[in-house]
Write an enzyme that holds these catalytic residues in place. Structure first.
Site, PDB file in Angstrom:
ATOM      1  CG  HIS A  55      -1.736  -1.037   1.266  1.00 29.80           C
ATOM      2  ND1 HIS A  55      -3.135  -1.056   0.628  1.00 29.80           N
ATOM      3  CD2 HIS A  55      -1.833  -2.336   1.760  1.00 29.80           C
ATOM      4  CE1 HIS A  55      -3.748  -2.262   0.879  1.00 29.80           C
ATOM      5  NE2 HIS A  55      -3.131  -2.989   1.791  1.00 29.80           N
ATOM      6  CG  ASN A  91      -7.688  -4.591   0.567  1.00 29.97           C
ATOM      7  OD1 ASN A  91      -7.012  -3.794   0.805  1.00 29.97           O
ATOM      8  ND2 ASN A  91      -7.406  -5.821   0.969  1.00 29.97           N
TER       9      ASN A  91
END
Length: 482
Positions: free
Chosen positions: A53, A126
């Site tokens: 990320h 997510n």
């Protein structure tokens, strides 16, 4: 009058165009302390990037309760209809580094930090409801498989598919990533999910299992591989630019929060493991319940200070919200805080974007970059004679009944890897299935045939048409993998 340049200590800087030298053509002098400070700071500007990320965008917003769920949770941010809570959101790609393109085929991170009156609640999810893995012991392996190859330093489709196809439970997530939703057109046009199973606890100390869903009010828009390639060729920051400009233009994106609720006792009777991150809960059994909505309406003023230094940790929960036996969640409860202590330091929670908006009373002391007064002369131990900052047993959670011997239990005893990917495939239209075939075959191109066959076998077990559709594009006869 322009603002005047100073050193970090506040002293005036007289020269910022030329270094100090011994004579017009002489060597530089060590006493040129402004040069030393400026270069020394420059050498240390880059902090470690997130292992996953790394590439992301963020914005502030407001969550508003629209429906009553107090029978399920005592969390104060849900306590009354109309109640508002400030939040910070960070959306990301997952596999790429900080310089990666936004429009890559990848999962998107969907992390929210709610600044509640009871402390910060971080929901770190997510844009997909499932994940590749059931067991956190394999998470470093997934990272290594999707990152750069140690020999070539290039991203490797072979490594990706070798790992994914060696874990048949990954098929559900792989199906989503290779579908038409694998490349969201923008961060605004994607749903979000808590993915894990969490728990709610109500005022009667009853526990419910819960899954969080965030539905984009902008609708869903995606890019094909060809469209994404064109976007990347023009703008590697396409998602970041879209989010920034939409908020600057007061076109504030919104998402609706919905939850699935499962009574605690149901976990022992449903025909699947409700704590398995590779599976979803059927909506017909546990329908979506609307809770509220959040709007993103303010951009950060400094990207590094507010987005790069933001830190989300699923261990940050407030009374009324808690964890579950989900193994992947349990692993993240340690990993995220540990990564932040490495990346930002032990006092990262004092960085303004991470700081709670409520009073903090802690015995944590000292450490690098402690700049908040360090709790002054307050005692640093407990119990103490003054009764300072005592524990709060009123917030104890109900006992969770567990049984079984301690062992390295093999989750592969549950071999139902393919029923839910098959259900998902059959929910797709013929056009969506064709896109799935095309995307998968293109991404498998050049991968060793042995690995291709492994994936085709998994797809065929989910639904024969799934395997056959990809096999046809790879020019592999069905007899080789059925």
């Amino acid at each position: 009058m322009s603002k005047k340049l100073t050193t970090a200590a506040g002293c005036p800087v007289a020269h910022n165009q030329n270094v100090q030298t011994a004579g017009k053509r002489g060597p530089q002098l060590l006493q040129d302390v402004w040069f030393l400070e400026k270069l020394a700071h420059f050498d240390r500007e880059v902090i470690p990037e997130r292992r996953m990320h790394a590439k992301g965008s963020g914005a502030y917003g407001t969550f508003t309760v629209t429906h009553d769920i107090t029978k399920y949770t005592k969390a104060k941010l849900f306590s009354e209809i109309g109640k508002q809570t400030e939040l910070f959101a960070r959306f990301t790609t997952v596999a790429g580094e900080r310089g990666a393109a936004d429009a890559e085929r990848d999962i998107r991170g969907f992390a929210l930090k709610f600044y509640t009156e009871e402390g910060n609640w971080d929901l770190v999810g997510n844009n997909t409801p499932v994940f590749f893995l059931r067991d956190p012991l394999k998470f470093p392996d997934l990272n290594h498989a999707v990152k750069r190859d140690p020999r070539t330093n290039m991203r490797s489709a072979k490594n990706n598919w070798d790992f994914w196809t060696s874990l048949p439970e990954a098929l559900h997530q792989v199906t989503i990533v290779m579908s038409d939703r694998g490349i969201p057109a923008t961060y605004r046009h994607m749903h979000g999910f808590g993915s894990h199973t969490f728990s709610f606890i109500n005022s009667d100390n009853e526990r419910f299992w819960v899954k969080f869903h965030f539905k984009s009010q902008q609708g869903i828009k995606n890019l094909s591989d060809a469209e994404a390639a064109q976007v990347i060729g023009q703008d590697r920051e396409s998602h970041q630019r879209d989010l920034l400009e939409s908020i600057d233009n007061q076109d504030f994106p919104k998402w609706t929060l919905k939850v699935q609720i499962m009574p605690e006792a149901d976990a022992a009777t449903v025909p699947y493991n409700p704590f398995d991150l590779t599976k979803v809960w059927p909506h017909k059994d546990y329908p979506l319940i609307e809770v509220g909505e959040f709007e993103l309406n303010r951009n950060p003023q400094n990207f590094f200070a507010e987005v790069e230094q933001s830190a989300f940790n699923p261990a940050n929960v407030v009374p009324g919200i808690s964890f579950s036996p989900d193994k992947m969640l349990q692993g993240r409860l340690f990993a995220y805080g540990d990564a932040q202590r490495y990346r930002l330091g032990v006092n990262h929670q004092h960085i303004p974007v991470n700081a709670p908006r409520c009073p903090v009373h802690s015995y944590h002391r000292d450490g690098a970059m402690r700049v908040d007064g360090n709790f002054g002369s307050t005692l640093g131990y407990e119990p103490n004679n003054e009764g300072q900052w005592a524990e709060q047993p009123d917030f104890a959670e109900p006992a969770l009944n567990l049984d079984g011997a301690a062992a390295h239990w093999d989750h592969r005893e549950d071999e139902d890897y393919f029923s839910q990917p098959g259900d998902l495939f059959r929910l797709m239209t013929a056009e969506q299935q064709a896109i799935l075939f095309d995307n998968t075959a293109r991404n498998l191109n050049g991968v060793p045939k042995e690995i291709q066959l492994r994936h085709l076998r998994h797809c065929y077990k989910a639904d024969p048409a799934y395997g056959e559709g990809i096999g046809k594009l790879l020019d592999i006869d069905v007899s080789e993998f059925n």
